[in-house]
Every structure is written in C-alpha cells, then in structure tokens.
Design a protein around this motif. Structure first.
Motif, PDB file in Angstrom:
ATOM      1  N   GLY A   1      68.370   4.091  36.908  1.00 21.46           N
ATOM      2  CA  GLY A   1      68.667   2.984  36.667  1.00 21.46           C
ATOM      3  C   GLY A   1      70.380   2.581  36.829  1.00 21.46           C
ATOM      4  N   GLN A   2      70.973   3.527  37.363  1.00 17.79           N
ATOM      5  CA  GLN A   2      72.701   3.574  37.272  1.00 17.79           C
ATOM      6  C   GLN A   2      72.930   3.437  38.762  1.00 17.79           C
ATOM      7  OE1 GLN A   2      74.531   5.890  34.818  1.00 17.79           O
ATOM      8  NE2 GLN A   2      73.107   6.147  33.125  1.00 17.79           N
ATOM      9  N   GLU A   3      72.215   3.462  39.696  1.00 16.52           N
ATOM     10  CA  GLU A   3      72.589   3.205  40.798  1.00 16.52           C
ATOM     11  C   GLU A   3      71.866   2.268  41.841  1.00 16.52           C
ATOM     12  OE1 GLU A   3      74.830   5.857  43.488  1.00 16.52           O
ATOM     13  OE2 GLU A   3      73.207   6.062  44.385  1.00 16.52           O
ATOM     14  N   ILE A   4      72.178   1.286  42.306  1.00 12.79           N
ATOM     15  CA  ILE A   4      71.000   0.335  43.255  1.00 12.79           C
ATOM     16  C   ILE A   4      71.755   0.084  44.617  1.00 12.79           C
ATOM     17  CG2 ILE A   4      72.184  -1.733  42.273  1.00 12.79           C
ATOM     18  CD1 ILE A   4      69.322  -2.966  42.419  1.00 12.79           C
ATOM     19  N   THR A   5      70.717   0.303  45.619  1.00 10.47           N
ATOM     20  CA  THR A   5      71.051   0.134  47.285  1.00 10.47           C
ATOM     21  C   THR A   5      70.404  -1.333  47.616  1.00 10.47           C
ATOM     22  OG1 THR A   5      71.612   2.319  47.272  1.00 10.47           O
ATOM     23  CG2 THR A   5      71.103   1.157  49.449  1.00 10.47           C
ATOM     24  N   GLY A   6      71.361  -2.011  48.143  1.00 11.76           N
ATOM     25  CA  GLY A   6      70.523  -3.164  48.740  1.00 11.76           C
ATOM     26  C   GLY A   6      70.790  -2.935  50.273  1.00 11.76           C
ATOM     27  N   VAL A   7      69.698  -3.428  51.183  1.00  9.60           N
ATOM     28  CA  VAL A   7      69.459  -3.202  52.504  1.00  9.60           C
ATOM     29  C   VAL A   7      69.013  -4.413  53.144  1.00  9.60           C
ATOM     30  CG1 VAL A   7      68.510  -1.864  54.349  1.00  9.60           C
ATOM     31  CG2 VAL A   7      68.839  -0.704  52.193  1.00  9.60           C
TER      32      VAL A   7
ATOM     33  N   PRO B   1      80.492  -7.974  36.173  1.00  6.16           N
ATOM     34  CA  PRO B   1      80.288  -7.307  34.843  1.00  6.16           C
ATOM     35  C   PRO B   1      79.665  -5.997  34.460  1.00  6.16           C
ATOM     36  CG  PRO B   1      80.003  -9.831  34.883  1.00  6.16           C
ATOM     37  CD  PRO B   1      80.032  -9.291  36.134  1.00  6.16           C
ATOM     38  N   TYR B   2      78.766  -5.812  35.553  1.00  9.63           N
ATOM     39  CA  TYR B   2      77.729  -4.733  35.631  1.00  9.63           C
ATOM     40  C   TYR B   2      78.230  -3.541  36.489  1.00  9.63           C
ATOM     41  CZ  TYR B   2      75.465  -8.691  33.849  1.00  9.63           C
ATOM     42  OH  TYR B   2      75.161  -9.995  33.019  1.00  9.63           O
ATOM     43  N   VAL B   3      78.964  -3.727  37.326  1.00 11.74           N
ATOM     44  CA  VAL B   3      79.368  -2.831  38.594  1.00 11.74           C
ATOM     45  C   VAL B   3      80.580  -1.935  38.203  1.00 11.74           C
ATOM     46  CG1 VAL B   3      79.856  -2.670  40.870  1.00 11.74           C
ATOM     47  CG2 VAL B   3      78.279  -4.328  40.303  1.00 11.74           C
ATOM     48  N   VAL B   4      80.368  -0.665  38.334  1.00  5.55           N
ATOM     49  CA  VAL B   4      81.590   0.100  38.183  1.00  5.55           C
ATOM     50  C   VAL B   4      82.142   0.704  39.220  1.00  5.55           C
ATOM     51  CG1 VAL B   4      81.946   2.506  37.308  1.00  5.55           C
ATOM     52  CG2 VAL B   4      80.297   1.243  36.135  1.00  5.55           C
TER      53      VAL B   4
ATOM     54  N   VAL C   1      72.177  -4.037  60.284  1.00  4.33           N
ATOM     55  CA  VAL C   1      71.762  -3.634  59.056  1.00  4.33           C
ATOM     56  C   VAL C   1      72.989  -3.586  58.057  1.00  4.33           C
ATOM     57  CG1 VAL C   1      70.674  -2.114  57.354  1.00  4.33           C
ATOM     58  CG2 VAL C   1      69.681  -2.285  59.531  1.00  4.33           C
ATOM     59  N   TRP C   2      73.222  -4.377  56.751  1.00  2.45           N
ATOM     60  CA  TRP C   2      74.215  -4.360  55.985  1.00  2.45           C
ATOM     61  C   TRP C   2      73.609  -3.536  54.710  1.00  2.45           C
ATOM     62  CZ3 TRP C   2      75.928  -8.864  52.396  1.00  2.45           C
ATOM     63  CH2 TRP C   2      76.901  -8.616  51.794  1.00  2.45           C
ATOM     64  N   VAL C   3      74.079  -2.545  54.300  1.00  2.00           N
ATOM     65  CA  VAL C   3      73.885  -1.860  53.081  1.00  2.00           C
ATOM     66  C   VAL C   3      74.938  -1.777  52.178  1.00  2.00           C
ATOM     67  CG1 VAL C   3      73.133   0.692  52.377  1.00  2.00           C
ATOM     68  CG2 VAL C   3      72.482  -0.231  54.873  1.00  2.00           C
ATOM     69  N   THR C   4      74.498  -1.921  50.812  1.00  2.00           N
ATOM     70  CA  THR C   4      75.422  -1.725  49.787  1.00  2.00           C
ATOM     71  C   THR C   4      74.898  -1.220  48.856  1.00  2.00           C
ATOM     72  OG1 THR C   4      74.489  -3.824  48.834  1.00  2.00           O
ATOM     73  CG2 THR C   4      76.438  -4.189  50.039  1.00  2.00           C
ATOM     74  N   THR C   5      75.786  -0.143  48.138  1.00  2.00           N
ATOM     75  CA  THR C   5      75.413   0.568  47.094  1.00  2.00           C
ATOM     76  C   THR C   5      76.250   0.607  45.970  1.00  2.00           C
ATOM     77  OG1 THR C   5      74.608   2.618  48.417  1.00  2.00           O
ATOM     78  CG2 THR C   5      74.805   3.073  46.119  1.00  2.00           C
ATOM     79  N   ARG C   6      75.603   0.118  44.776  1.00  2.00           N
ATOM     80  CA  ARG C   6      76.403   0.101  43.427  1.00  2.00           C
ATOM     81  C   ARG C   6      76.113   0.996  42.494  1.00  2.00           C
ATOM     82  NH1 ARG C   6      75.312  -4.900  45.855  1.00  2.00           N
ATOM     83  NH2 ARG C   6      77.089  -6.232  46.344  1.00  2.00           N
ATOM     84  N   ARG C   7      76.908   1.505  41.920  1.00  3.28           N
ATOM     85  CA  ARG C   7      76.824   2.424  40.739  1.00  3.28           C
ATOM     86  C   ARG C   7      77.057   1.142  39.559  1.00  3.28           C
ATOM     87  NH1 ARG C   7      80.178   5.733  37.419  1.00  3.28           N
ATOM     88  NH2 ARG C   7      81.907   5.438  38.996  1.00  3.28           N
TER      89      ARG C   7
ATOM     90  N   GLU D   1      68.306  -4.435  34.511  1.00  9.04           N
ATOM     91  CA  GLU D   1      67.729  -5.827  34.507  1.00  9.04           C
ATOM     92  C   GLU D   1      68.651  -6.880  34.575  1.00  9.04           C
ATOM     93  OE1 GLU D   1      65.269  -8.063  31.243  1.00  9.04           O
ATOM     94  OE2 GLU D   1      64.599  -5.688  31.366  1.00  9.04           O
ATOM     95  N   GLU D   2      69.952  -6.909  34.113  1.00  5.74           N
ATOM     96  CA  GLU D   2      70.788  -8.033  34.099  1.00  5.74           C
ATOM     97  C   GLU D   2      71.632  -8.206  35.545  1.00  5.74           C
ATOM     98  OE1 GLU D   2      71.001  -5.593  31.904  1.00  5.74           O
ATOM     99  OE2 GLU D   2      70.913  -6.358  29.865  1.00  5.74           O
ATOM    100  N   LEU D   3      71.698  -7.002  36.096  1.00  7.10           N
ATOM    101  CA  LEU D   3      71.905  -7.038  37.336  1.00  7.10           C
ATOM    102  C   LEU D   3      71.058  -7.549  38.532  1.00  7.10           C
ATOM    103  CD1 LEU D   3      74.452  -6.244  39.522  1.00  7.10           C
ATOM    104  CD2 LEU D   3      72.813  -4.281  39.990  1.00  7.10           C
TER     105      LEU D   3
END
Length: 99
Positions: free
Chosen positions: A46-52, A79-82, A6-12, A19-21
């Motif tokens: 809507g300011q953090e998204i985690t992909g699994v 451009p959307y990732v902090v 499993v690869w997990v990414t979390t982006r603020r 929506e743009e991300l």
C-alpha cells in the motif's frame, strides 16, 4: 489497431495513507470529456500507487495536466505523497491469442 494515448503516474506514499489518498485522488468535478478510461493499481504494502489513464489525444491530456482542477487535485494529494513520477506514452493493444 487504434493508437492510444496514455498518461501514467506512480506515487510512493507515506505508510498507512492509501485510504486517505484514494479519497482525494478523484477529481472534484466531472471527468474531462476526452478521458476514455482510468485505472489505479497499488502495491501489496500500500505504499505505491500507479494511475493509468487513456486519452483521445496528447493535447487533451496536456490540457488536463495543466488545468486548475488538476492543480487542486495534486495539492490535495501532496500531504500523502513522498515521491512522484509520470510519463506520457503512445501505443496500441497487443493481440493476445485466445487459448
């Protein structure tokens, strides 16, 4: 039970850009053959998204992570990732008793 990779990414992300991300999140070509499943989860604000994503092997995941297609995808999201964190894990399903 079968072991999973499993690869997990979390982006603020910047406020108001979920929506743009999501529009640029998906690869611009067919998904890698060794990718079994992928999920996205986001916080209520809507300011953090985690992909699994679930892979056949660690090597298959590493190959994708270092591919030109993944580099283009990350560039499109930039451009959307902090802030971004990621990790790779091995594990298996936990048996949850049926009630």
């Amino acid at each position: 039970m079968r072991e999973q990779f499993v690869w997990v990414t979390t982006r603020r992300i910047k406020p108001g850009t979920l929506e743009e991300l999501e529009r640029v999140w998906r690869p611009d070509h067919p998904y890698p053959e060794e990718l079994r499943q992928a999920y996205a989860y986001w916080s209520e604000d809507g300011q953090e998204i985690t992909g699994v994503s679930f892979w056949d092997t660690k090597e298959a995941c590493d190959s994708w992570r270092h591919s030109e297609a993944e580099a283009r995808r990350r560039e499109a999201m930039a451009p959307y990732v902090v802030e971004e964190r990621e990790g790779f894990y091995r594990g298996r399903e936990l048996a949850v008793p049926v009630r």
